[in-house]
Design a protein around this motif. Structure first.
Motif, mmCIF file in Angstrom:
data_model
loop_
_atom_site.group_PDB
_atom_site.id
_atom_site.type_symbol
_atom_site.label_atom_id
_atom_site.label_comp_id
_atom_site.label_asym_id
_atom_site.label_seq_id
_atom_site.Cartn_x
_atom_site.Cartn_y
_atom_site.Cartn_z
ATOM 1 N N ALA A 95 -93.248 28.474 2.507
ATOM 2 C CA ALA A 95 -92.328 27.756 3.390
ATOM 3 C C ALA A 95 -92.926 27.487 4.760
ATOM 4 C CB ALA A 95 -91.041 28.562 3.558
ATOM 5 N N GLY A 96 -94.124 28.013 4.995
ATOM 6 C CA GLY A 96 -94.762 27.805 6.287
ATOM 7 C C GLY A 96 -96.023 28.637 6.388
ATOM 8 N N SER A 97 -96.749 28.431 7.479
ATOM 9 C CA SER A 97 -98.005 29.130 7.659
ATOM 10 C C SER A 97 -98.300 29.253 9.145
ATOM 11 C CB SER A 97 -99.153 28.382 6.963
ATOM 12 O OG SER A 97 -99.319 27.093 7.550
ATOM 13 N N CYS A 98 -99.242 30.132 9.466
ATOM 14 C CA CYS A 98 -99.682 30.316 10.850
ATOM 15 C C CYS A 98 -101.183 30.564 10.852
ATOM 16 C CB CYS A 98 -98.943 31.474 11.518
ATOM 17 S SG CYS A 98 -99.397 31.705 13.263
ATOM 18 N N TRP A 99 -101.924 29.625 11.426
ATOM 19 C CA TRP A 99 -103.381 29.701 11.463
ATOM 20 C C TRP A 99 -103.834 30.623 12.596
ATOM 21 C CZ3 TRP A 99 -107.447 28.071 8.598
ATOM 22 C CH2 TRP A 99 -108.715 28.097 9.194
ATOM 23 N N THR A 100 -104.813 31.453 12.292
ATOM 24 C CA THR A 100 -105.456 32.313 13.288
ATOM 25 C C THR A 100 -106.781 31.673 13.696
ATOM 26 O OG1 THR A 100 -104.504 34.304 12.299
ATOM 27 C CG2 THR A 100 -106.393 34.585 13.751
ATOM 28 N N GLN A 101 -106.903 31.203 14.935
ATOM 29 C CA GLN A 101 -105.958 31.229 16.018
ATOM 30 C C GLN A 101 -106.204 30.011 16.890
ATOM 31 O OE1 GLN A 101 -106.573 34.986 18.030
ATOM 32 N NE2 GLN A 101 -108.685 34.554 18.483
ATOM 33 N N LEU A 102 -105.445 29.853 17.954
ATOM 34 C CA LEU A 102 -105.555 28.657 18.787
ATOM 35 C C LEU A 102 -106.870 28.622 19.555
ATOM 36 C CD1 LEU A 102 -104.188 26.087 19.895
ATOM 37 C CD2 LEU A 102 -103.222 27.518 21.720
ATOM 38 N N THR A 103 -107.209 29.710 20.245
ATOM 39 C CA THR A 103 -108.395 29.714 21.102
ATOM 40 C C THR A 103 -109.261 30.939 20.840
ATOM 41 O OG1 THR A 103 -107.457 31.005 22.936
ATOM 42 C CG2 THR A 103 -107.003 28.640 22.928
ATOM 43 N N ASP A 104 -110.538 30.804 21.120
ATOM 44 C CA ASP A 104 -111.378 31.990 21.218
ATOM 45 C C ASP A 104 -110.824 32.885 22.316
ATOM 46 O OD1 ASP A 104 -113.023 30.878 19.333
ATOM 47 O OD2 ASP A 104 -114.698 30.473 20.697
ATOM 48 N N THR A 105 -110.875 34.192 22.091
ATOM 49 C CA THR A 105 -110.358 35.140 23.078
ATOM 50 C C THR A 105 -111.328 36.300 23.194
ATOM 51 O OG1 THR A 105 -108.111 34.529 22.395
ATOM 52 C CG2 THR A 105 -108.356 36.484 23.779
ATOM 53 N N MET A 106 -112.030 36.340 24.326
ATOM 54 C CA MET A 106 -113.064 37.340 24.569
ATOM 55 C C MET A 106 -114.029 37.399 23.388
ATOM 56 S SD MET A 106 -111.322 40.285 26.933
ATOM 57 C CE MET A 106 -112.979 40.709 27.499
ATOM 58 N N ARG A 109 -95.587 24.664 10.408
ATOM 59 C CA ARG A 109 -97.042 24.558 10.506
ATOM 60 C C ARG A 109 -97.429 25.115 11.871
ATOM 61 N NH1 ARG A 109 -97.041 19.634 9.307
ATOM 62 N NH2 ARG A 109 -97.336 18.765 11.394
ATOM 63 N N SER A 110 -97.780 26.401 11.875
ATOM 64 C CA SER A 110 -97.882 27.147 13.123
ATOM 65 C C SER A 110 -99.315 27.581 13.401
ATOM 66 C CB SER A 110 -96.961 28.378 13.054
ATOM 67 O OG SER A 110 -96.963 29.086 14.270
ATOM 68 N N VAL A 111 -99.537 27.945 14.672
ATOM 69 C CA VAL A 111 -100.825 28.489 15.082
ATOM 70 C C VAL A 111 -100.573 29.737 15.932
ATOM 71 C CG1 VAL A 111 -100.960 27.041 17.161
ATOM 72 C CG2 VAL A 111 -103.062 27.927 16.126
ATOM 73 N N LEU A 112 -101.422 30.729 15.743
ATOM 74 C CA LEU A 112 -101.322 31.988 16.489
ATOM 75 C C LEU A 112 -101.925 31.793 17.884
ATOM 76 C CD1 LEU A 112 -100.518 35.030 15.668
ATOM 77 C CD2 LEU A 112 -102.977 35.411 15.642
ATOM 78 N N ASP A 113 -101.166 32.151 18.905
ATOM 79 C CA ASP A 113 -101.624 31.968 20.280
ATOM 80 C C ASP A 113 -101.614 33.314 20.988
ATOM 81 O OD1 ASP A 113 -102.347 31.054 22.746
ATOM 82 O OD2 ASP A 113 -100.581 29.808 23.088
ATOM 83 N N GLN A 114 -102.787 33.796 21.380
ATOM 84 C CA GLN A 114 -102.877 35.031 22.151
ATOM 85 C C GLN A 114 -102.464 34.812 23.605
ATOM 86 O OE1 GLN A 114 -103.558 37.542 20.279
ATOM 87 N NE2 GLN A 114 -104.932 36.884 18.649
ATOM 88 N N ALA A 115 -102.441 33.543 24.060
ATOM 89 C CA ALA A 115 -102.055 33.196 25.433
ATOM 90 C C ALA A 115 -102.808 34.056 26.444
ATOM 91 C CB ALA A 115 -100.547 33.313 25.612
#
Length: 620
Positions: free
Chosen positions: A582-593, A337-343
């Motif tokens: 088997a899993g997923s990744c949500w877009t995204q953790l934070t607003d970015t620009m 259960r993942s989240v996309l992070d642009q960091a």
């Protein structure tokens, strides 16, 4: 900033526990007691005409400005805040005797090493006008031995360190990730990062020193260890490895190995957990739910037992793999259960605004209900990985891609990817490698055999470097020999998404023909081999609360907070309802620009109460 303790004799008892460091140390799995952080105010100059070398800037910058290292000059945190096209930049600062002493320099540690965490894209370095060395690769570390230039017998109290960095914003063969080639950020690309953007630091080491360690799980009760040495190892030298589980206040024993003939590496298997009637082999197992770390102190001694070098490290006992259509963690199916992070931070861009920000980012990922994070198009600062190791978050390690396919682009990405895998391979949190994303740099992979060969070669190269983790061949699009089939689908209706990924019939339909992006799911003769299937980009719902500026960009849009959180919940419900994902990744953790599709605003504040987001993500 100086080291954590004053310089003194080498003593294994004075090495701090690596698993309990405060998060400032730039190389968290090879820790020495004494070091000096060289970040802070430096002299700075743009060199738009690229005349600095001819004009002698290596001996000092004319009319310099002040920059705060390690923040890129495009960012506000740097004090420069000029995001336009400036392909060449220069830095300078003095190194004093007190800094050499604080780094531990003395008869027992005569070698001085200057470390750069990352300089984008290429760097040249001088001390007192004398050339030291250079490096290419904007996301990976490099080290220069500066002993001869800082201890040349002169009476100078200070030495001048100068760095020239070059990062052509128009060169699309550079591994650049999300850095925009337009002057202003647009669509899914962000402000550029030029020059120094990770820690610059100094340490002193013995003539024969421990240079690198690599930990690889070797079953539930042992770890394979490879130790690389810098300089000569004396005849009769031995390497002692003492293990400790601090959480349980327990010494796990020690081993000793002959290091005499090991230059440049010593490869051994280290027993970690002694079985108790076969019932306790998982007592030290690492996972997001139980992020247990084992500390290691590595001591190099001579034939008289005199300590030559000593470092602290840590490891995690865990295994990852795939089987039966599932991702496996410690040999058991585990739903990611993942989240996309642009960091990316508004004030400091790719550089974290302060070391504690890495811990805060990992804590936010967990607080939101995720057990994994996909670091998107960025080789992140290793201090983030330390907190992922310590607090328990799975990480997908991903390369920042180039935008062009050419021999130069192939060479540059391959070289940097090798360095990235080597740097991060020992972190237990990293569970998957992603060398390519959405066919960036291989835009014609459907029809071009050369691009297909390149993509396959990157997968096999990664497996050769690290056979212990799954490799994704080309995340989301046009895959070949991939260990996990990944799909990007930004459908905004939860009910539609649920039907698309409902059952085995839906699985077959999803993997045949075109993906939601309109691109073929497989190319180059590849077919479904029963691999796990993950939805590695979905969501992307735009919403910016009142008081956070104007609305920006997203794949779909919400009208207000209740509508937004309802959409987040419905899309996660659809993923949970699938019988095969088997899993997923949500877009995204934070607003970015200009992208306003984060769960958090750019300042890391939640858009609705964080408990609501967690319930939407976890379903509980």
């Amino acid at each position: 900033m100086s080291s954590v303790a004053p310089s003194g004799p080498l003593d294994p008892d004075t090495v701090p526990l690596a698993s309990r460091q405060d998060g400032r140390y730039p190389r968290p799995q090879l820790v020495r007691r004494d070091w000096v952080d060289l970040c802070g105010p430096w002299d700075f100059r743009h060199d738009d005409g690229d005349t600095g070398r001819e004009e002698g800037w290596a001996t000092g910058l004319p009319s310099p400005r002040t920059i705060t290292v390690p923040f890129p000059p495009e960012s506000e945190a740097s004090g420069i805040a000029e995001p336009g096209f400036h392909p060449v930049v220069w830095y300078a600062r003095t190194l004093g005797r007190d800094e050499l002493a604080a780094a531990g320099h003395g008869p027992r540690r005569p070698r001085l090493l200057l470390h750069f965490g990352a300089v984008d894209h290429s760097a040249q370095v001088w001390i007192d006008g004398r050339f030291v060395g250079q490096h290419e690769g904007g996301h990976t570390p490099f080290t220069l031995d500066v002993t001869a230039l800082l201890t040349d017998g002169s009476d100078a109290d200070e030495h001048l360190l100068v760095v020239r960095a070059e990062d052509d914003p128009h060169d699309v063969t550079l591994p650049r990730g999300k850095q925009d080639w337009h002057e202003d950020a647009h669509a899914i690309w962000y402000r550029r990062t030029t020059g120094i953007w990770q820690t610059v630091w100094l340490e002193a080491v013995p003539t024969g020193a421990i240079d690198a360690v690599r930990w690889t799980p070797a079953g539930p009760t042992a770890s394979a260890l490879s130790v690389r040495f810098r300089g000569p190892v004396p005849d009769g030298a031995r390497l002692r490895i003492a293990l400790r589980f601090d959480e349980r206040d327990e010494d796990l024993g020690s081993t000793e190995w002959d290091a005499t003939h090991s230059h440049p590496t010593l490869d051994v298997t280290v027993p970690v957990a002694r079985q108790r009637n076969g019932q306790a082999e998982d007592e030290l197992t690492w996972s997001p739910e139980t992020p247990r770390l084992v500390d290691a102190v590595l001591t190099l001694v001579d034939t008289d037992g005199r300590v030559l070098d000593v470092v602290g490290s840590y490891l995690g006992i865990r295994s990852v793999g795939v089987g039966g259509g599932r991702f496996l963690l410690n040999r058991q199916p585990y739903t990611m259960r993942s989240v996309l992070d642009q960091a990316f931070w508004p004030q400091s861009h790719l550089a974290a605004p302060h070391p504690l920000a890495h811990r805060q980012e990992v804590e936010l990922v967990k607080a939101l209900g995720f057990n994994a994070v996909r670091l998107h198009q960025k080789i992140e600062d290793p201090r983030f990985l330390y907190w992922a190791d310590r607090l328990g978050v799975l990480v997908w390690g991903e390369a920042p891609n180039a935008y062009e396919f050419s021999p130069t682009a192939v060479q540059r990405l391959t070289t940097e990817w090798i360095a990235a895998v080597e740097r991060d391979v020992s972190h237990p949190s990293i569970v998957t490698w992603v060398p390519l994303n959405e066919s960036w740099g291989i835009q014609h992979v459907v029809t071009d055999p050369a691009q297909q060969a390149y993509a396959r070669a990157l997968v096999d190269l990664t497996r050769a470097l690290d056979p212990s983790r799954p490799v994704v061949s080309n995340d989301g699009w046009e895959q070949q020999d991939t260990d996990i089939v990944t799909i990007h689908d930004y459908e905004g209706d939860g009910a539609v998404l649920a039907r698309t990924y409902a059952d085995e019939t839906a699985r077959t339909r999803a993997l045949e023909g075109l993906a939601p992006s309109g691109h073929p799911q497989f190319v180059g003769g590849a077919v479904d081999r029963g691999q796990p299937v993950m939805l590695t980009e979905f969501g992307g719902v735009r919403f910016r609360p009142a008081g956070h500026g104007q609305d920006g960009w997203g794949y779909t849009s919400a009208t207000d907070g209740p509508d937004w959180i309802a959409r987040v919940a419905a899309l996660h419900d659809a993923v949970r309802a699938s019988s095969f994902l088997a899993g997923s990744c949500w877009t995204q953790l934070t607003d970015t620009m200009q992208e306003t599709n984060g769960l958090l605003a750019a300042d890391r504040s939640p858009k609705v109460p964080i408990e609501q987001i967690r319930r939407a993500v976890t379903g509980g």
